[in-house]
Scaffold this motif. Structure first.
Motif, PDB file in Angstrom:
ATOM      1  N   THR A 201       0.837  -1.200   0.000  1.00 23.83           N
ATOM      2  CA  THR A 201       0.000   0.000   0.000  1.00 23.83           C
ATOM      3  C   THR A 201       0.870   1.247   0.000  1.00 23.83           C
ATOM      4  O   THR A 201       0.605   2.221  -0.722  1.00 23.83           O
ATOM      5  CB  THR A 201      -0.928   0.013   1.233  1.00 23.83           C
ATOM      6  OG1 THR A 201      -1.692  -1.196   1.242  1.00 23.83           O
ATOM      7  CG2 THR A 201      -1.862   1.213   1.197  1.00 23.83           C
ATOM      8  N   ALA A 202       1.930   1.208   0.815  1.00 27.16           N
ATOM      9  CA  ALA A 202       2.853   2.349   0.883  1.00 27.16           C
ATOM     10  C   ALA A 202       3.468   2.603  -0.490  1.00 27.16           C
ATOM     11  O   ALA A 202       3.543   3.762  -0.944  1.00 27.16           O
ATOM     12  CB  ALA A 202       3.945   2.086   1.910  1.00 27.16           C
ATOM     13  N   ARG A 203       3.905   1.535  -1.164  1.00 23.41           N
ATOM     14  CA  ARG A 203       4.546   1.707  -2.466  1.00 23.41           C
ATOM     15  C   ARG A 203       3.575   2.289  -3.494  1.00 23.41           C
ATOM     16  O   ARG A 203       3.976   3.145  -4.311  1.00 23.41           O
ATOM     17  CB  ARG A 203       5.097   0.375  -2.966  1.00 23.41           C
ATOM     18  CG  ARG A 203       5.826   0.504  -4.299  1.00 23.41           C
ATOM     19  CD  ARG A 203       6.784  -0.612  -4.562  1.00 23.41           C
ATOM     20  NE  ARG A 203       6.122  -1.892  -4.747  1.00 23.41           N
ATOM     21  CZ  ARG A 203       6.763  -3.022  -5.038  1.00 23.41           C
ATOM     22  NH1 ARG A 203       8.085  -3.014  -5.179  1.00 23.41           N
ATOM     23  NH2 ARG A 203       6.103  -4.148  -5.170  1.00 23.41           N
ATOM     24  N   TYR A 204       2.332   1.864  -3.452  1.00 19.29           N
ATOM     25  CA  TYR A 204       1.330   2.391  -4.386  1.00 19.29           C
ATOM     26  C   TYR A 204       1.158   3.902  -4.193  1.00 19.29           C
ATOM     27  O   TYR A 204       1.161   4.685  -5.155  1.00 19.29           O
ATOM     28  CB  TYR A 204      -0.008   1.667  -4.167  1.00 19.29           C
ATOM     29  CG  TYR A 204      -1.137   2.218  -5.000  1.00 19.29           C
ATOM     30  CD1 TYR A 204      -1.254   1.877  -6.350  1.00 19.29           C
ATOM     31  CD2 TYR A 204      -2.082   3.095  -4.439  1.00 19.29           C
ATOM     32  CE1 TYR A 204      -2.284   2.407  -7.125  1.00 19.29           C
ATOM     33  CE2 TYR A 204      -3.103   3.613  -5.199  1.00 19.29           C
ATOM     34  CZ  TYR A 204      -3.205   3.274  -6.546  1.00 19.29           C
ATOM     35  OH  TYR A 204      -4.225   3.796  -7.310  1.00 19.29           O
ATOM     36  N   ILE A 205       1.036   4.334  -2.922  1.00 17.78           N
ATOM     37  CA  ILE A 205       0.870   5.766  -2.622  1.00 17.78           C
ATOM     38  C   ILE A 205       2.125   6.541  -3.030  1.00 17.78           C
ATOM     39  O   ILE A 205       2.044   7.641  -3.595  1.00 17.78           O
ATOM     40  CB  ILE A 205       0.576   5.967  -1.119  1.00 17.78           C
ATOM     41  CG1 ILE A 205      -0.788   5.366  -0.771  1.00 17.78           C
ATOM     42  CG2 ILE A 205       0.618   7.456  -0.754  1.00 17.78           C
ATOM     43  CD1 ILE A 205      -1.086   5.337   0.709  1.00 17.78           C
ATOM     44  N   ILE A 206       3.296   5.955  -2.754  1.00 17.16           N
ATOM     45  CA  ILE A 206       4.565   6.616  -3.078  1.00 17.16           C
ATOM     46  C   ILE A 206       4.695   6.827  -4.586  1.00 17.16           C
ATOM     47  O   ILE A 206       5.044   7.926  -5.043  1.00 17.16           O
ATOM     48  CB  ILE A 206       5.762   5.794  -2.542  1.00 17.16           C
ATOM     49  CG1 ILE A 206       5.789   5.837  -1.015  1.00 17.16           C
ATOM     50  CG2 ILE A 206       7.089   6.321  -3.107  1.00 17.16           C
ATOM     51  CD1 ILE A 206       6.680   4.785  -0.385  1.00 17.16           C
ATOM     52  N   ASP A 207       4.406   5.791  -5.356  1.00 20.90           N
ATOM     53  CA  ASP A 207       4.535   5.897  -6.818  1.00 20.90           C
ATOM     54  C   ASP A 207       3.601   6.961  -7.379  1.00 20.90           C
ATOM     55  O   ASP A 207       3.979   7.739  -8.266  1.00 20.90           O
ATOM     56  CB  ASP A 207       4.251   4.533  -7.473  1.00 20.90           C
ATOM     57  CG  ASP A 207       5.359   3.526  -7.200  1.00 20.90           C
ATOM     58  OD1 ASP A 207       6.465   3.960  -6.811  1.00 20.90           O
ATOM     59  OD2 ASP A 207       5.128   2.311  -7.372  1.00 20.90           O
ATOM     60  N   GLU A 208       2.377   7.003  -6.852  1.00 21.96           N
ATOM     61  CA  GLU A 208       1.431   8.047  -7.280  1.00 21.96           C
ATOM     62  C   GLU A 208       1.925   9.428  -6.883  1.00 21.96           C
ATOM     63  O   GLU A 208       1.827  10.396  -7.649  1.00 21.96           O
ATOM     64  CB  GLU A 208       0.052   7.796  -6.656  1.00 21.96           C
ATOM     65  CG  GLU A 208      -0.784   6.781  -7.410  1.00 21.96           C
ATOM     66  CD  GLU A 208      -2.270   6.972  -7.118  1.00 21.96           C
ATOM     67  OE1 GLU A 208      -2.603   7.511  -6.049  1.00 21.96           O
ATOM     68  OE2 GLU A 208      -3.090   6.591  -7.968  1.00 21.96           O
ATOM     69  N   THR A 228      10.785   8.448   1.226  1.00 15.26           N
ATOM     70  CA  THR A 228       9.864   7.426   1.747  1.00 15.26           C
ATOM     71  C   THR A 228       9.995   6.127   0.946  1.00 15.26           C
ATOM     72  O   THR A 228       9.881   5.031   1.506  1.00 15.26           O
ATOM     73  CB  THR A 228       8.408   7.940   1.687  1.00 15.26           C
ATOM     74  OG1 THR A 228       8.362   9.257   2.232  1.00 15.26           O
ATOM     75  CG2 THR A 228       7.490   7.050   2.488  1.00 15.26           C
ATOM     76  N   LYS A 229      10.272   6.258  -0.350  1.00 11.72           N
ATOM     77  CA  LYS A 229      10.506   5.062  -1.168  1.00 11.72           C
ATOM     78  C   LYS A 229      11.780   4.352  -0.704  1.00 11.72           C
ATOM     79  O   LYS A 229      11.823   3.110  -0.647  1.00 11.72           O
ATOM     80  CB  LYS A 229      10.640   5.459  -2.641  1.00 11.72           C
ATOM     81  CG  LYS A 229      10.774   4.242  -3.567  1.00 11.72           C
ATOM     82  CD  LYS A 229      10.740   4.654  -5.027  1.00 11.72           C
ATOM     83  CE  LYS A 229      10.808   3.417  -5.928  1.00 11.72           C
ATOM     84  NZ  LYS A 229      10.717   3.790  -7.353  1.00 11.72           N
ATOM     85  N   GLY A 230      12.813   5.121  -0.351  1.00  6.59           N
ATOM     86  CA  GLY A 230      14.046   4.526   0.172  1.00  6.59           C
ATOM     87  C   GLY A 230      13.792   3.739   1.438  1.00  6.59           C
ATOM     88  O   GLY A 230      14.306   2.626   1.610  1.00  6.59           O
ATOM     89  N   VAL A 231      12.964   4.285   2.343  1.00  8.50           N
ATOM     90  CA  VAL A 231      12.614   3.579   3.582  1.00  8.50           C
ATOM     91  C   VAL A 231      11.824   2.319   3.266  1.00  8.50           C
ATOM     92  O   VAL A 231      12.026   1.257   3.869  1.00  8.50           O
ATOM     93  CB  VAL A 231      11.820   4.510   4.527  1.00  8.50           C
ATOM     94  CG1 VAL A 231      11.360   3.761   5.770  1.00  8.50           C
ATOM     95  CG2 VAL A 231      12.674   5.718   4.913  1.00  8.50           C
ATOM     96  N   ASN A 232      10.921   2.425   2.299  1.00 10.00           N
ATOM     97  CA  ASN A 232      10.126   1.263   1.868  1.00 10.00           C
ATOM     98  C   ASN A 232      11.046   0.144   1.371  1.00 10.00           C
ATOM     99  O   ASN A 232      10.861  -1.032   1.720  1.00 10.00           O
ATOM    100  CB  ASN A 232       9.158   1.699   0.775  1.00 10.00           C
ATOM    101  CG  ASN A 232       8.193   0.597   0.376  1.00 10.00           C
ATOM    102  OD1 ASN A 232       8.496  -0.223  -0.491  1.00 10.00           O
ATOM    103  ND2 ASN A 232       7.019   0.572   1.007  1.00 10.00           N
ATOM    104  N   LEU A 233      12.057   0.507   0.592  1.00  7.80           N
ATOM    105  CA  LEU A 233      13.019  -0.491   0.084  1.00  7.80           C
ATOM    106  C   LEU A 233      13.849  -1.084   1.220  1.00  7.80           C
ATOM    107  O   LEU A 233      14.189  -2.268   1.190  1.00  7.80           O
ATOM    108  CB  LEU A 233      13.943   0.161  -0.949  1.00  7.80           C
ATOM    109  CG  LEU A 233      13.300   0.507  -2.296  1.00  7.80           C
ATOM    110  CD1 LEU A 233      14.222   1.395  -3.121  1.00  7.80           C
ATOM    111  CD2 LEU A 233      12.975  -0.772  -3.066  1.00  7.80           C
ATOM    112  N   TYR A 234      14.149  -0.268   2.234  1.00  7.02           N
ATOM    113  CA  TYR A 234      14.900  -0.790   3.387  1.00  7.02           C
ATOM    114  C   TYR A 234      14.105  -1.910   4.047  1.00  7.02           C
ATOM    115  O   TYR A 234      14.657  -2.974   4.354  1.00  7.02           O
ATOM    116  CB  TYR A 234      15.183   0.334   4.396  1.00  7.02           C
ATOM    117  CG  TYR A 234      15.704  -0.203   5.694  1.00  7.02           C
ATOM    118  CD1 TYR A 234      17.043  -0.553   5.852  1.00  7.02           C
ATOM    119  CD2 TYR A 234      14.845  -0.412   6.782  1.00  7.02           C
ATOM    120  CE1 TYR A 234      17.516  -1.101   7.032  1.00  7.02           C
ATOM    121  CE2 TYR A 234      15.306  -0.949   7.965  1.00  7.02           C
ATOM    122  CZ  TYR A 234      16.645  -1.291   8.089  1.00  7.02           C
ATOM    123  OH  TYR A 234      17.105  -1.843   9.264  1.00  7.02           O
TER     124      TYR A 234
END
Length: 564
Positions: A201-208, A228-234
């Motif tokens: 869900t986080a990645r979907y919001i981030i990409d948008e 925030t995408k970097g944190v998501n990848l972590y």
């Protein structure tokens, strides 16, 4: 990482129409909206901001306009230092309760913003809840702004599930009213989904968010979404990809340069990524950046705990007790501040340590450090004594060398005679034992004839006169063959008559010869040690230097230097 000042700036822009233009520069002719716009333009200039906000309040009092008077004090509450802001909040409260009780929600809203921007999150939540309670019938913009702030502050206090439900209720409103506010809301929601480990869900919001911020030309929000995408990848354990995104952000993004908490946040996830990649030294570099922010600002966040756990373990492994103690004390301080300032955040952190045990460990470190300091003092004292002794021995040796060389220059024969006596004294027992053992072992074989002994001595005299000892093939076996005798007899005669073993006898002849050469011939002194060694029968410089030193207790290089 919640940047409350930025949120409030967005709200300030969003709360009022911005299509009015200033018609005159004369202060008296400025409308309230004109002054508000000047306030926004001068928000970074303290003197100008104070000038315009004071005039705004003065104008409201002169015109007896309660609404704008309240808003004027509201500006001071949001932008002034905490102690001054609290006083202005009291003035705002007094005006509202006496003249406009329907605006009580606005006082609590501004008070909540003040507490939030100063990291007093529990008080901020209490104020926002009171604002929400008193907001019945207020304008939509305030209703949704208060609700959004409740969601954000609940997330900060560790109530992520409650926070996300509240923020979702405001999503459609901000989407239709303000792109900037909508982007910031989406950014906050992405952060919370990361925290909840709802990574899809986080990645979907981030990409948008990345697409929308690029389309709107918002570099600030684009950089925040990349972070925030970097944190998501972590959290997806894609540590190299995390570093590819976060390292440029730390270096170039304005929001990181302008807000120390964002700088610490990004540094923390870079450090964690290097830690997971088992590069402890690079992890150390970035965790120290996090530490520097805490020590400078005394502002505590959840990432401080992990940071100090790493630093304590790192220096424990290195056995650097002082640094281990420093970071243990800071971890105890962080724990105390989290408990004091953010009750829920304190509970939210995944603590793998126990404070009483940590304090006990700190006391042990202090004891070790005291013991270490005592040992260090003793070690330093011993080191000073040893160094002093070495200096004394060095200069004494230098003086002795000088005396030896002066004697060699003036009376070589006397010097060599002294060296022979010294050698004879040192080897008297060992040589005597050798001869006695030899005689006992050979009684049955009879004694050497005087004639045989005389022949060997004559041959040795010729051997010395002809300087045959500088021949590289000179050995006891070869010399015995040349003298028509056996090794045992020859060795015995050398020991009895010369007072040396065969190897010492040859070495002394060679060294005495080379000393004479070096004394008399300047050209020889220009040779390398290797060349001199070869000149007098040695296969290598090491064996020559050893024999030279044993003979006169001076190294050949020192001897040559002094002769020069």
């Amino acid at each position: 990482m919640k940047t409350y000042i930025l949120i409030m700036l967005f709200f300030l822009k969003f709360s009022y129409p911005t299509n009015n233009s200033i018609q005159n520069d004369t202060l008296k002719k400025l409308s309230f909206e004109d002054i508000r716009l000047k306030l926004v333009d001068n928000i970074e200039n303290k003197n100008s901001f104070k000038f315009y906000v004071d005039y705004y309040i003065k104008k409201a009092k002169r015109e007896n306009n309660v609404e704008y008077l309240i808003k004027g004090y509201g500006f001071k509450v949001e932008e002034y230092p905490f102690n001054e802001a609290i006083k202005n909040a009291d003035s705002m409260y007094s005006i509202i309760t006496n003249k406009a009780p329907n605006l009580l929600f606005l006082y609590y809203f501004k008070l909540g913003n003040l507490y939030a921007s100063n990291r007093k999150n529990k008080k901020a939540l209490d104020s926002y809840l009171k604002a929400y309670k008193n907001c019945k019938g207020c304008e939509e913009k305030y209703y949704y702004a208060i609700k959004r702030q409740i969601g954000i502050i609940r997330s900060t206090l560790g109530q992520d599930k409650e926070a996300i439900n509240i923020l979702k209720e405001t999503e459609n409103y901000f989407k239709t009213k303000s792109v900037e506010n909508y982007l910031f809301l989406q950014y906050n929601m992405a952060e919370i989904y990361n925290s909840l480990l709802d990574l899809e869900t986080a990645r979907y919001i981030i990409d948008e968010g990345i697409i929308l911020s690029k389309r709107e030309g918002s570099k600030l929000m684009y950089d925040r979404f990349i972070t925030t995408k970097g944190v998501n990848l972590y959290y997806r354990k894609e540590y190299k990809e995390t570093l590819e995104l976060l390292l440029p952000i730390l270096q170039d993004a304005n929001f990181v340069k302008e807000d120390y908490s964002d700088f610490a946040f990004v540094s923390y996830y870079i450090g964690k990524s290097y830690q997971e990649l088992n590069d402890k030294d690079l992890a150390l570099k970035y965790f120290k950046k996090v530490d520097s922010i805490f020590t400078k600002h005394n502002d505590v966040y959840y990432w401080n705990i992990d940071t100090y756990k790493f630093l304590i373990d790192y220096y424990k492994e290195k056995k650097e007790i002082k640094k281990q103690l420093i970071y243990t004390e800071r971890l105890i301080k962080v724990d105390s501040l989290l408990l004091k300032n953010n009750e829920y955040t304190f509970k939210k952190t995944n603590k793998e340590f126990d404070i009483p045990n940590l304090i006990f460990e700190k006391e042990n470190l202090i004891k070790k450090l005291r013991k270490y300091d005592s040992l260090s003092k003793i070690t330093n004292l011993i080191s000073i004594i040893i160094i002093s002794l070495l200096i004394y021995l060095f200069y004494r040796n230098k003086k002795n060398n000088k005396q030896k060389i002066e004697l060699i220059k003036n009376d070589l024969e006397k010097f060599l005679l002294n060296q022979h006596k010294i050698f004879e004294y040192k080897n008297k027992n060992s040589t005597g034992d050798f001869i006695n053992n030899y005689e006992k072992n050979n009684e049955s074989q009879g004694k050497m004839s005087d004639l045989a002994k005389e022949n060997i001595l004559k041959n040795l005299d010729l051997f010395e006169k002809n300087k045959d000892y500088i021949n590289k093939n000179c050995s006891l076996e070869n010399l015995a063959k040349d003298f028509n005798t056996n090794k045992t007899y020859l060795s015995k005669i050398i020991n009895e008559d010369k007072g040396y073993s065969f190897s010492s006898y040859i070495n002394n002849l060679r060294i005495d010869y080379v000393i004479q050469l070096l004394k008399e011939d300047k050209k020889i002194r220009k040779y390398s040690i290797e060349s001199i060694a070869e000149e007098v029968g040695y296969n290598n410089a090491k064996a020559f230097s050893k024999a030279f030193y044993e003979r006169i207790q001076v190294k050949p290089s020192v001897f040559i230097k002094n002769m020069e």
